[in-house]
Design an enzyme around this catalytic site. Structure first.
Site, PDB file in Angstrom:
ATOM      1  N   HIS A   1       0.858  -1.193   0.000  1.00 19.84           N
ATOM      2  CA  HIS A   1       0.000   0.000   0.000  1.00 19.84           C
ATOM      3  C   HIS A   1       0.889   1.236   0.000  1.00 19.84           C
ATOM      4  O   HIS A   1       1.966   1.232   0.580  1.00 19.84           O
ATOM      5  CB  HIS A   1      -0.896   0.014   1.241  1.00 19.84           C
ATOM      6  CG  HIS A   1      -2.072   0.911   1.106  1.00 19.84           C
ATOM      7  ND1 HIS A   1      -2.020   2.243   1.407  1.00 19.84           N
ATOM      8  CD2 HIS A   1      -3.327   0.663   0.671  1.00 19.84           C
ATOM      9  CE1 HIS A   1      -3.198   2.798   1.180  1.00 19.84           C
ATOM     10  NE2 HIS A   1      -4.021   1.856   0.724  1.00 19.84           N
TER      11      HIS A   1
ATOM     12  N   ASP B   1      -7.964  -5.122  -0.793  1.00 18.45           N
ATOM     13  CA  ASP B   1      -8.332  -5.889  -1.991  1.00 18.45           C
ATOM     14  C   ASP B   1      -7.967  -7.356  -1.907  1.00 18.45           C
ATOM     15  O   ASP B   1      -8.318  -8.127  -2.811  1.00 18.45           O
ATOM     16  CB  ASP B   1      -7.637  -5.274  -3.215  1.00 18.45           C
ATOM     17  CG  ASP B   1      -8.195  -3.889  -3.508  1.00 18.45           C
ATOM     18  OD1 ASP B   1      -7.396  -2.939  -3.618  1.00 18.45           O
ATOM     19  OD2 ASP B   1      -9.431  -3.760  -3.573  1.00 18.45           O
TER      20      ASP B   1
HETATM   21  C1  SDX Z   1      -5.962   0.356  -3.137  1.00 18.50           C
HETATM   22  O1  SDX Z   1      -4.298   4.789  -1.852  1.00 18.50           O
HETATM   23  C2  SDX Z   1      -5.236   4.128  -1.367  1.00 18.50           C
HETATM   24  O2  SDX Z   1      -5.704   4.388  -0.260  1.00 18.50           O
HETATM   25  C3  SDX Z   1      -5.767   3.010  -2.232  1.00 18.50           C
HETATM   26  C4  SDX Z   1      -6.817   2.133  -1.592  1.00 18.50           C
HETATM   27  C5  SDX Z   1      -8.106   2.879  -1.361  1.00 18.50           C
HETATM   28  O3  SDX Z   1      -8.889   2.452  -0.492  1.00 18.50           O
HETATM   29  O4  SDX Z   1      -8.395   3.835  -2.145  1.00 18.50           O
HETATM   30  O5  SDX Z   1      -6.341   1.648  -0.338  1.00 18.50           O
HETATM   31  C6  SDX Z   1      -7.161   0.944  -2.474  1.00 18.50           C
HETATM   32  O6  SDX Z   1      -5.635   0.746  -4.229  1.00 18.50           O
HETATM   33  C7  SDX Z   1      -5.138  -0.659  -2.386  1.00 18.50           C
HETATM   34  C8  SDX Z   1      -3.868  -1.096  -3.186  1.00 18.50           C
HETATM   35  C9  SDX Z   1      -4.333  -2.133  -4.209  1.00 18.50           C
HETATM   36  N1  SDX Z   1      -3.243  -2.487  -5.115  1.00 18.50           N
HETATM   37  C10 SDX Z   1      -2.662  -3.690  -5.053  1.00 18.50           C
HETATM   38  O7  SDX Z   1      -2.895  -4.535  -4.197  1.00 18.50           O
HETATM   39  C11 SDX Z   1      -1.688  -3.952  -6.193  1.00 18.50           C
HETATM   40  C12 SDX Z   1      -0.441  -4.632  -5.623  1.00 18.50           C
HETATM   41  N2  SDX Z   1       0.239  -3.667  -4.801  1.00 18.50           N
HETATM   42  C13 SDX Z   1       1.371  -2.961  -5.427  1.00 18.50           C
HETATM   43  O8  SDX Z   1       1.135  -2.660  -6.777  1.00 18.50           O
HETATM   44  C14 SDX Z   1       1.824  -1.801  -4.555  1.00 18.50           C
HETATM   45  O9  SDX Z   1       1.875  -2.245  -3.269  1.00 18.50           O
HETATM   46  C15 SDX Z   1       1.090  -0.498  -4.580  1.00 18.50           C
HETATM   47  C16 SDX Z   1       0.842   0.001  -5.951  1.00 18.50           C
HETATM   48  C17 SDX Z   1      -0.195  -0.618  -3.861  1.00 18.50           C
HETATM   49  C18 SDX Z   1       1.992   0.469  -3.860  1.00 18.50           C
HETATM   50  O10 SDX Z   1       3.188   0.512  -4.625  1.00 18.50           O
HETATM   51  P1  SDX Z   1       4.457   1.216  -4.050  1.00 18.50           P
HETATM   52  O11 SDX Z   1       4.143   2.630  -3.722  1.00 18.50           O
HETATM   53  O12 SDX Z   1       5.625   0.957  -4.961  1.00 18.50           O
HETATM   54  O13 SDX Z   1       4.667   0.450  -2.702  1.00 18.50           O
HETATM   55  P2  SDX Z   1       5.873   0.661  -1.792  1.00 18.50           P
HETATM   56  O14 SDX Z   1       6.561   1.964  -2.057  1.00 18.50           O
HETATM   57  O15 SDX Z   1       5.441   0.393  -0.399  1.00 18.50           O
HETATM   58  O16 SDX Z   1       6.865  -0.526  -2.277  1.00 18.50           O
HETATM   59  C19 SDX Z   1       7.991  -0.817  -1.485  1.00 18.50           C
HETATM   60  C20 SDX Z   1       8.698  -1.922  -2.219  1.00 18.50           C
HETATM   61  C21 SDX Z   1       8.968  -1.603  -3.692  1.00 18.50           C
HETATM   62  O17 SDX Z   1      10.183  -2.273  -4.014  1.00 18.50           O
HETATM   63  P3  SDX Z   1      11.552  -1.393  -4.053  1.00 18.50           P
HETATM   64  O18 SDX Z   1      11.323  -0.343  -5.145  1.00 18.50           O
HETATM   65  O19 SDX Z   1      11.691  -0.789  -2.679  1.00 18.50           O
HETATM   66  O20 SDX Z   1      12.622  -2.398  -4.432  1.00 18.50           O
HETATM   67  O21 SDX Z   1       7.876  -3.107  -2.220  1.00 18.50           O
HETATM   68  C22 SDX Z   1       7.632  -3.522  -3.570  1.00 18.50           C
HETATM   69  C23 SDX Z   1       7.843  -2.312  -4.453  1.00 18.50           C
HETATM   70  O22 SDX Z   1       8.254  -2.720  -5.739  1.00 18.50           O
HETATM   71  N3  SDX Z   1       6.226  -3.949  -3.608  1.00 18.50           N
HETATM   72  C24 SDX Z   1       5.835  -5.184  -3.882  1.00 18.50           C
HETATM   73  C25 SDX Z   1       4.440  -5.148  -3.779  1.00 18.50           C
HETATM   74  N4  SDX Z   1       4.036  -3.924  -3.457  1.00 18.50           N
HETATM   75  C26 SDX Z   1       5.169  -3.172  -3.354  1.00 18.50           C
HETATM   76  N5  SDX Z   1       6.509  -6.310  -4.194  1.00 18.50           N
HETATM   77  C27 SDX Z   1       5.760  -7.410  -4.421  1.00 18.50           C
HETATM   78  N6  SDX Z   1       4.381  -7.457  -4.347  1.00 18.50           N
HETATM   79  C28 SDX Z   1       3.708  -6.345  -4.029  1.00 18.50           C
HETATM   80  N7  SDX Z   1       2.363  -6.365  -3.960  1.00 18.50           N
END
Ligand code: SDX
Length: 392
Positions: free
Chosen positions: A270, A327
């Site tokens: 998130h 989700d």
């Molecule tokens: C919603 O904003 C909101 O409030 C949204 C929401 C709402 O109610 O409106 O809460 C609803 O959209 C929830 C999120 C739903 N999306 C997913 O579940 C999709 C899978 N999640 C990822 O795509 C990701 O976690 C995001 C898009 C949600 C966040 O992406 P970020 O900002 O890159 O996350 P982060 O900065 O915390 O990541 C830290 C690290 C990164 O790696 P590095 O660049 O540090 O090497 O963790 C990795 C990311 O690549 N990472 C994941 C991951 N999510 C982040 N690795 C594997 N699997 C994942 N799901």
């Protein structure tokens, strides 16, 4: 100091706006709507009650709630012309494509009679949108399966009416299952609002130009559709089915950690929560209730539980602070209730509409509100002179 929260002045430097609707503490996994914890609202409240709270700032009295529900009920019907609008879509159109189109088309019916500077017009527009979203979403489903549209039945609850319009048929009476109604109503509560997420920010930016609220909500629906946002519930269930059995989980966890592999664990991570999403906690509890009540034996829930357990004990996910979000489990419940995966994000949009309109109202009601205008860090070439075509 504002009550229990220390107001960090430094934070305002990146804040896009001020809002009194929803508070999130991503490190502690706290989510409050007008000060009330999401867990208490999910346990004791109803989606209509939470809608009233978000719009008006206080929990309603019994009389206020009854009046609010009656008002919303009176707006559930769609103009008959809009039913014709559906016929322009292919039968296999994604419900979110239909939702974007039909909600945007509401502008054609109400734009000329909506003066957003008039609080009464803003309230009526908000009620229209909250009331019509279940009808629009149910009609999108009916259209996709080739069944006739059902008109709203105002003797039912907001959520019961939606279930009947979705799963009922003219040939026989539809009996709302109270366990399903309560579970779906709770899922709507969990999706109602979430501070300045991408789709809410889209609604605010669109609204800041003075665009009518129907067009603004259509913009929010478009943004929500993305798999990184509201589209994650559909992607998460598809992922769980692709994994299939618990023995395949380690392979997918390794893929999620591999920077060269675009695969992500959908429903995990998130932008704000670096702790357990409090909505996911309620969602997991609700899965158990629905599975028991409906005698569901789908192994997908076991896969979800094992995946969560293994990921939460994996150093990569611990270090990156990746936890299940709203989700991760929602699709498991919606599938058990009978919704196809393509309807999951449409249900998210249905519920988030109250948050979008409440945030839009909060912004438009501010007399000092100006049009949004994000700036950029320019990385292009410095100024240079034009080169005639024959010199290039
Ligand atoms: C919603 O904003 C909101 O409030 C949204 C929401 C709402 O109610 O409106 O809460 C609803 O959209 C929830 C999120 C739903 N999306 C997913 O579940 C999709 C899978 N999640 C990822 O795509 C990701 O976690 C995001 C898009 C949600 C966040 O992406 P970020 O900002 O890159 O996350 P982060 O900065 O915390 O990541 C830290 C690290 C990164 O790696 P590095 O660049 O540090 O090497 O963790 C990795 C990311 O690549 N990472 C994941 C991951 N999510 C982040 N690795 C594997 N699997 C994942 N799901």
């Amino acid at each position: 100091q504002t009550g229990m929260f220390t107001y960090d002045p430094g934070f305002t430097s990146t804040a896009s706006c001020e809002s009194a609707l929803t508070y999130i503490d991503g490190d502690e996994g706290v989510l409050l709507h007008r000060g009330y914890p999401i867990g208490q609202l999910a346990e004791h409240s109803s989606f209509m009650e939470v809608s009233y709270l978000l719009l008006n700032g206080e929990l309603p009295s019994a009389d206020e709630l009854s009046k609010f529900e009656t008002t919303i009920t009176r707006h559930t019907m769609l103009h008959e012309q809009l039913a014709t609008f559906y016929r322009g879509f292919r039968r296999d159109a994604h419900p979110m494509a239909i939702m974007c189109g039909v909600v945007g088309a509401l502008s054609a019916f109400y734009h000329d009679s909506t003066d957003i500077s008039d609080p009464t017009h803003r309230t009526i527009s908000s009620h229209r949108l909250i009331a019509k979203m279940p009808t629009i979403a149910a009609m999108a489903y009916k259209y996709s399966v080739g069944q006739p549209f059902l008109y709203p039945d105002n003797s039912l609850s907001y959520t019961g009416n939606f279930l009947r319009m979705t799963f009922g048929v003219p040939a026989e009476p539809y009996v709302v299952n109270p366990v399903v109604e309560k579970a779906l109503d709770r899922i709507f509560i969990l999706h109602a609002d979430h501070e300045q997420n991408a789709s809410t920010s889209t609604v605010r930016l669109a609204g800041s130009s003075g665009a009518n609220p129907f067009a603004c909500i259509a913009a929010g629906i478009a943004c929500l559709w993305g798999p990184a946002h509201g589209g994650a519930n559909e992607a998460a269930l598809n992922m769980l089915h692709e994994i299939g059995t618990p023995d395949k989980i380690p392979h997918y966890i390794e893929r999620a950690k591999d920077k060269n592999d675009p695969f992500r664990l959908m429903g995990f991570g998130h932008r704000v929560y670096k702790n357990y999403d409090p909505r996911a906690t309620v969602m997991q509890k609700t899965v158990r209730e629905v599975f028991e009540a409906l005698k569901v034996t789908d192994p997908v829930f076991e896969v979800a539980l094992r995946l969560e357990e293994m990921a939460l004990n994996d150093d990569y996910f611990i270090e990156k602070k990746l936890f299940p979000n709203v989700d991760f489990y929602s699709g498991v419940i919606l599938s058990a209730i009978g919704f196809p995966t393509t309807m999951f994000t449409a249900l998210f949009a249905l519920a988030r509409t109250v948050g979008w309109v409440a945030q839009w109202n909060e912004m438009i009601s501010d007399p000092g509100q100006k049009i949004g205008r994000p700036r950029q860090l320019y990385t292009g070439p410095t100024q240079r002179d034009y080169v005639p075509l024959d010199k290039r």
